[in-house]
Motif scaffolding. Structure first.
Motif, mmCIF file in Angstrom:
data_model
loop_
_atom_site.group_PDB
_atom_site.id
_atom_site.type_symbol
_atom_site.label_atom_id
_atom_site.label_comp_id
_atom_site.label_asym_id
_atom_site.label_seq_id
_atom_site.Cartn_x
_atom_site.Cartn_y
_atom_site.Cartn_z
ATOM 1 N N SER A 157 0.813 -1.221 0.000
ATOM 2 C CA SER A 157 0.000 0.000 0.000
ATOM 3 C C SER A 157 0.847 1.272 0.000
ATOM 4 N N TYR A 158 1.978 1.248 0.695
ATOM 5 C CA TYR A 158 2.766 2.467 0.840
ATOM 6 C C TYR A 158 3.979 2.543 -0.086
ATOM 7 N N ASP A 159 4.519 1.389 -0.487
ATOM 8 C CA ASP A 159 5.680 1.414 -1.384
ATOM 9 C C ASP A 159 5.747 0.086 -2.120
ATOM 10 N N SER A 160 5.013 -0.019 -3.215
ATOM 11 C CA SER A 160 4.925 -1.288 -3.938
ATOM 12 C C SER A 160 6.263 -1.698 -4.549
ATOM 13 N N GLU A 161 7.063 -0.704 -4.966
ATOM 14 C CA GLU A 161 8.357 -1.029 -5.561
ATOM 15 C C GLU A 161 9.295 -1.653 -4.526
ATOM 16 N N PHE A 162 9.322 -1.077 -3.329
ATOM 17 C CA PHE A 162 10.151 -1.629 -2.250
ATOM 18 C C PHE A 162 9.652 -3.011 -1.856
ATOM 19 N N ALA A 163 8.309 -3.158 -1.808
ATOM 20 C CA ALA A 163 7.718 -4.450 -1.463
ATOM 21 C C ALA A 163 8.112 -5.513 -2.485
ATOM 22 N N LYS A 164 8.146 -5.120 -3.752
ATOM 23 C CA LYS A 164 8.526 -6.052 -4.817
ATOM 24 C C LYS A 164 9.972 -6.491 -4.663
ATOM 25 N N LEU A 165 10.840 -5.543 -4.283
ATOM 26 C CA LEU A 165 12.256 -5.864 -4.077
ATOM 27 C C LEU A 165 12.448 -6.828 -2.905
ATOM 28 N N ARG A 166 11.540 -6.763 -1.939
ATOM 29 C CA ARG A 166 11.613 -7.647 -0.770
ATOM 30 C C ARG A 166 11.027 -9.027 -1.057
ATOM 31 N N GLY A 167 10.579 -9.230 -2.289
ATOM 32 C CA GLY A 167 10.056 -10.541 -2.675
ATOM 33 C C GLY A 167 8.570 -10.718 -2.463
ATOM 34 N N ILE A 168 7.870 -9.637 -2.157
ATOM 35 C CA ILE A 168 6.421 -9.710 -1.969
ATOM 36 C C ILE A 168 5.736 -9.710 -3.339
ATOM 37 N N ASN A 169 4.787 -10.591 -3.507
ATOM 38 C CA ASN A 169 4.040 -10.686 -4.772
ATOM 39 C C ASN A 169 3.050 -9.525 -4.844
ATOM 40 N N THR A 170 3.491 -8.399 -5.382
ATOM 41 C CA THR A 170 2.664 -7.189 -5.394
ATOM 42 C C THR A 170 1.411 -7.356 -6.252
ATOM 43 N N LYS A 171 1.509 -8.118 -7.335
ATOM 44 C CA LYS A 171 0.343 -8.336 -8.203
ATOM 45 C C LYS A 171 -0.756 -9.083 -7.449
ATOM 46 N N PHE A 172 -0.343 -10.089 -6.671
ATOM 47 C CA PHE A 172 -1.322 -10.862 -5.897
ATOM 48 C C PHE A 172 -2.018 -9.981 -4.865
ATOM 49 N N PHE A 173 -1.242 -9.176 -4.142
ATOM 50 C CA PHE A 173 -1.836 -8.368 -3.082
ATOM 51 C C PHE A 173 -2.634 -7.180 -3.637
ATOM 52 N N TYR A 174 -2.243 -6.681 -4.798
ATOM 53 C CA TYR A 174 -3.048 -5.664 -5.469
ATOM 54 C C TYR A 174 -4.417 -6.244 -5.820
ATOM 55 N N THR A 175 -4.413 -7.465 -6.355
ATOM 56 C CA THR A 175 -5.671 -8.150 -6.684
ATOM 57 C C THR A 175 -6.465 -8.454 -5.427
ATOM 58 N N LEU A 176 -5.768 -8.876 -4.369
ATOM 59 C CA LEU A 176 -6.442 -9.195 -3.105
ATOM 60 C C LEU A 176 -7.155 -7.974 -2.535
ATOM 61 N N ILE A 177 -6.509 -6.821 -2.590
ATOM 62 C CA ILE A 177 -7.127 -5.596 -2.077
ATOM 63 C C ILE A 177 -8.394 -5.269 -2.850
ATOM 64 N N LEU A 178 -8.359 -5.445 -4.171
ATOM 65 C CA LEU A 178 -9.555 -5.200 -4.982
ATOM 66 C C LEU A 178 -10.660 -6.220 -4.665
ATOM 67 N N VAL A 179 -10.263 -7.459 -4.416
ATOM 68 C CA VAL A 179 -11.239 -8.488 -4.058
ATOM 69 C C VAL A 179 -11.906 -8.149 -2.724
ATOM 70 N N LEU A 180 -11.105 -7.729 -1.741
ATOM 71 C CA LEU A 180 -11.657 -7.343 -0.442
ATOM 72 C C LEU A 180 -12.578 -6.130 -0.590
ATOM 73 N N ALA A 181 -12.182 -5.197 -1.462
ATOM 74 C CA ALA A 181 -13.021 -4.016 -1.710
ATOM 75 C C ALA A 181 -14.359 -4.438 -2.301
ATOM 76 N N SER A 182 -14.341 -5.419 -3.204
ATOM 77 C CA SER A 182 -15.586 -5.884 -3.816
ATOM 78 C C SER A 182 -16.507 -6.524 -2.774
ATOM 79 N N LEU A 183 -15.931 -7.259 -1.824
ATOM 80 C CA LEU A 183 -16.729 -7.871 -0.755
ATOM 81 C C LEU A 183 -17.349 -6.804 0.140
ATOM 82 N N CYS A 184 -16.564 -5.771 0.431
ATOM 83 C CA CYS A 184 -17.070 -4.682 1.262
ATOM 84 C C CYS A 184 -18.210 -3.953 0.566
#
Length: 265
Positions: A157-184
């Protein structure tokens, strides 16, 4: 005034308001921080397609809206991940497509007699016990997912580029946030409707930003503000016999204005 609490529909409305406020506070914070308000608006309006299909097939409306909203969220995530510059066109297309599908299926429904205005502008007083169960399940799911993946969601949420460098799957979590938004969005349909749902997600968070310095704090404070807006709007709706969704949003805007004026002084 307290005698209205004796009615089952008021008790359901109050409980639904609190459940929706929890979801709105958590997801609203993510929507604002990730700057995806317009994307969430597209998901909200396109979920009307699920409402129309559910009415046509005789399925629970919230179930149809949930499935359609989830599919839309995933499609929007896939299409906008590599085309951020064209996101507005993609969202506009999905928005119009979902609304059109909903209208067509409603028109095709024989003997149709459902009040669509309650889904467009909300009718929290009409919430049933089944709706309460549905909202509770959605709330629990949203809270558990956010708690379990909090660090990853925070980083993305705050630094996707840094998160990507740390090995976090930013595409998955971007999609997850949209999925959670749709449920809300689906959870909030009964309270404020598809038209006004974005206001319930963003106004409490806008206020909470002034009183918090961490995402977790923002979520909690935003949920408290959303509860205040929802409950005060419900009271206004009951006393003056006006739309609950509009009452909730008007209450939110008035309180937001007062708080901002007080803080300025």
């Amino acid at each position: 005034m307290l005698e209205i609490l004796e009615y089952d529909f008021i008790q359901n409305a109050l409980l639904a308001g609190l459940l929706i406020s929890i979801a709105a506070g958590i997801i609203g914070s993510l929507v604002v921080v990730n700057k995806i308000t317009f994307l969430t608006g597209g998901i909200a309006h396109s979920s009307y397609g699920g409402i129309g299909i559910a009415i046509y097939l005789g399925l629970p409306v919230l179930f149809g809206a949930t499935v359609f909203a989830l599919i839309t969220a995933v499609i929007i995530a896939i299409l906008t991940l590599n085309n951020r510059n064209r996101a507005d066109a993609i969202i506009g297309m999905m928005w119009a497509f979902g609304m059109a599908i909903g209208i067509i299926f409603v028109d095709l429904t024989p003997g149709y007699n459902v009040d669509l205005m309650s889904y467009l502008f909300g009718s929290i007083i009409a919430v049933s016990s089944d709706d309460i169960i549905y909202m509770t399940v959605l709330d629990v799911f949203i809270v558990l997912i956010v708690m379990f993946f909090y660090k990853e969601i925070l980083a993305v949420s705050y630094d996707s580029e840094f998160a990507k460098l740390r090995g976090i799957n930013t595409k998955f979590f971007y999609t997850l946030i949209l999925v959670l938004a749709s449920l809300c969005v689906v959870a909030a349909i009964k309270a404020v409707g598809l038209i006004l749902v974005i206001a319930l997600l963003t106004i409490p968070t806008y206020l909470a930003e002034a009183f918090s310095n961490k995402l977790s704090q923002m979520m909690i404070i935003s949920s408290i503000f959303a509860s205040i807006f929802t409950l005060s709007g419900l009271v206004i709706s009951y006393l003056y016999d006006i739309s609950s969704g509009a009452s909730i949003i008007i209450s939110a805007v008035v309180i937001l204005t007062l708080v901002k004026l007080i803080k300025r002084k």
